[in-house]
Design an enzyme around this catalytic site. Sequence first.
Site, mmCIF file in Angstrom:
data_model
loop_
_atom_site.group_PDB
_atom_site.id
_atom_site.type_symbol
_atom_site.label_atom_id
_atom_site.label_comp_id
_atom_site.label_asym_id
_atom_site.label_seq_id
_atom_site.Cartn_x
_atom_site.Cartn_y
_atom_site.Cartn_z
ATOM 1 N N HIS A 1 3.003 3.320 -8.803
ATOM 2 C CA HIS A 1 2.813 1.911 -9.160
ATOM 3 C C HIS A 1 4.033 1.384 -9.917
ATOM 4 O O HIS A 1 4.486 0.267 -9.700
ATOM 5 C CB HIS A 1 1.550 1.732 -10.002
ATOM 6 C CG HIS A 1 0.292 2.145 -9.297
ATOM 7 N ND1 HIS A 1 0.028 1.794 -7.990
ATOM 8 C CD2 HIS A 1 -0.776 2.879 -9.712
ATOM 9 C CE1 HIS A 1 -1.156 2.292 -7.638
ATOM 10 N NE2 HIS A 1 -1.647 2.959 -8.660
ATOM 11 N N LEU B 1 11.306 -20.267 -4.863
ATOM 12 C CA LEU B 1 10.281 -19.448 -4.203
ATOM 13 C C LEU B 1 8.904 -19.618 -4.857
ATOM 14 O O LEU B 1 8.772 -19.506 -6.072
ATOM 15 C CB LEU B 1 10.696 -17.965 -4.286
ATOM 16 C CG LEU B 1 9.699 -16.967 -3.690
ATOM 17 C CD1 LEU B 1 9.735 -17.032 -2.162
ATOM 18 C CD2 LEU B 1 10.001 -15.545 -4.166
ATOM 19 N N ASN C 1 1.374 3.451 -2.775
ATOM 20 C CA ASN C 1 2.001 3.898 -4.027
ATOM 21 C C ASN C 1 1.532 5.301 -4.417
ATOM 22 O O ASN C 1 2.337 6.154 -4.799
ATOM 23 C CB ASN C 1 1.627 2.956 -5.183
ATOM 24 C CG ASN C 1 2.249 1.589 -5.028
ATOM 25 O OD1 ASN C 1 3.094 1.390 -4.174
ATOM 26 N ND2 ASN C 1 1.837 0.651 -5.861
ATOM 27 N N ASP D 1 0.839 -1.204 0.000
ATOM 28 C CA ASP D 1 0.000 0.000 0.000
ATOM 29 C C ASP D 1 0.875 1.256 0.000
ATOM 30 O O ASP D 1 2.007 1.231 0.470
ATOM 31 C CB ASP D 1 -0.914 -0.026 1.241
ATOM 32 C CG ASP D 1 -2.054 0.968 1.123
ATOM 33 O OD1 ASP D 1 -2.350 1.422 -0.005
ATOM 34 O OD2 ASP D 1 -2.647 1.307 2.159
ATOM 35 N N THR E 1 -10.666 -7.045 -5.518
ATOM 36 C CA THR E 1 -11.963 -6.970 -6.209
ATOM 37 C C THR E 1 -12.573 -5.563 -6.043
ATOM 38 O O THR E 1 -13.411 -5.158 -6.836
ATOM 39 C CB THR E 1 -12.945 -8.029 -5.646
ATOM 40 O OG1 THR E 1 -12.874 -8.009 -4.213
ATOM 41 C CG2 THR E 1 -12.592 -9.429 -6.108
HETATM 42 C C1 FPP Z 1 -1.679 0.197 -3.529
HETATM 43 O O1 FPP Z 1 -1.265 1.527 -3.520
HETATM 44 C C2 FPP Z 1 -1.094 -0.505 -4.670
HETATM 45 C C3 FPP Z 1 -1.765 -1.076 -5.719
HETATM 46 C C4 FPP Z 1 -3.230 -1.075 -5.847
HETATM 47 C C5 FPP Z 1 -1.058 -1.732 -6.823
HETATM 48 C C6 FPP Z 1 0.090 -2.543 -6.378
HETATM 49 C C7 FPP Z 1 0.767 -3.132 -7.539
HETATM 50 C C8 FPP Z 1 2.111 -3.178 -7.719
HETATM 51 C C9 FPP Z 1 3.085 -2.648 -6.761
HETATM 52 C C10 FPP Z 1 2.682 -3.830 -8.922
HETATM 53 C C11 FPP Z 1 2.574 -5.312 -8.874
HETATM 54 C C12 FPP Z 1 3.244 -5.917 -10.044
HETATM 55 C C13 FPP Z 1 2.896 -7.079 -10.630
HETATM 56 C C14 FPP Z 1 3.696 -7.617 -11.743
HETATM 57 C C15 FPP Z 1 1.709 -7.814 -10.223
HETATM 58 P P1 FPP Z 1 -2.383 2.641 -3.561
HETATM 59 O O2 FPP Z 1 -2.589 3.063 -4.985
HETATM 60 O O3 FPP Z 1 -3.602 2.149 -2.884
HETATM 61 O O4 FPP Z 1 -1.712 3.789 -2.756
HETATM 62 P P2 FPP Z 1 -2.483 4.892 -1.879
HETATM 63 O O5 FPP Z 1 -3.157 4.146 -0.761
HETATM 64 O O6 FPP Z 1 -1.372 5.759 -1.417
HETATM 65 O O7 FPP Z 1 -3.449 5.573 -2.787
#
Ligand code: FPP
Length: 267
Positions: free
Chosen positions: A54, A148, A39, A37, A83
């Site tokens: 992301h 892994l 990003n 979480d 979901t």
């Molecule tokens: C949450 O941060 C993150 C996500 C919804 C996406 C996570 C995905 C990745 C890190 C890439 C994964 C890669 C592969 C190949 C599957 P947020 O957007 O909810 O952050 P916020 O809470 O600060 O808004």
Amino acid sequence: MVGSGEQDMSAESVTLSALPPELDRERLPQHVAVIMDGNGRWARGQGLPRTMGHQRGVDVLKDLVRQCGEWGIDALTVYAFSTENWSRPEDEVSFLMVLFERALRRELRNMVEAGVQLRFVGRLDVLPQRLQDEIALSVEQSRQNTGLKFTIATNYGGRQEIVDACRAIADRVKAGTLEPDDIDRELFARHLYTNHLSDPDLVIRTSGEMRISNFLLWQMAYAELYVTETPWPEFDREAFRVALYEYQSRKRRFGGLNSDSTRSRRP
Ligand code: FPP
């Protein structure tokens, strides 16, 4: 996502790298699950669009996969898309789908060479076809690996998983191949998407929220929870080391008074 062009990282040749001295190899979690979480908030803090968070998150994940493999952790499960995430703006959802697809295409070879077994859990049939194709290929090409177990939860919801398991069991009862009295916790767990995995020992959530957000609801019954303020794009090797150190300093009791193990038991 793991491996290097210079080293031979085939499944047979993967050797464990030295652990930081304060970590005990015998008491590492076998299965680590991560809610990645923060990003978007990280990107905003840097004056960047959310999508850059992301993008950076993929690099951090690559490094974590490599680290888990090198330190001999058996399984890593990450929450990539829930979901509930479909309710985000359409352009962010499309960006994420293409990001997953490209990351898989780009990193598959390295992961296969490093012995990683890739699996996906969630309702995959509604994902864009190109992503589904990339998922099928990556699962197929890494199937024989013994390193892994890397599982990516995509369009995943813990409640949906439990409902799907109930339906599968009900179908078997209706078909006469299962008696209601045969349904116990072991059997139930075998009908979950994660039937290839032991329960997570450690669940890490980045970016500070004290929630489990519909992730692995059944499986995390006895997991140790570790929440850090560090946002996912900054969750580096040092942050992971700190999480493992904290895990090893806890006493797991599984509802009893003492524990002789830091690892999960099946129900
Ligand atoms: C949450 O941060 C993150 C996500 C919804 C996406 C996570 C995905 C990745 C890190 C890439 C994964 C890669 C592969 C190949 C599957 P947020 O957007 O909810 O952050 P916020 O809470 O600060 O808004």
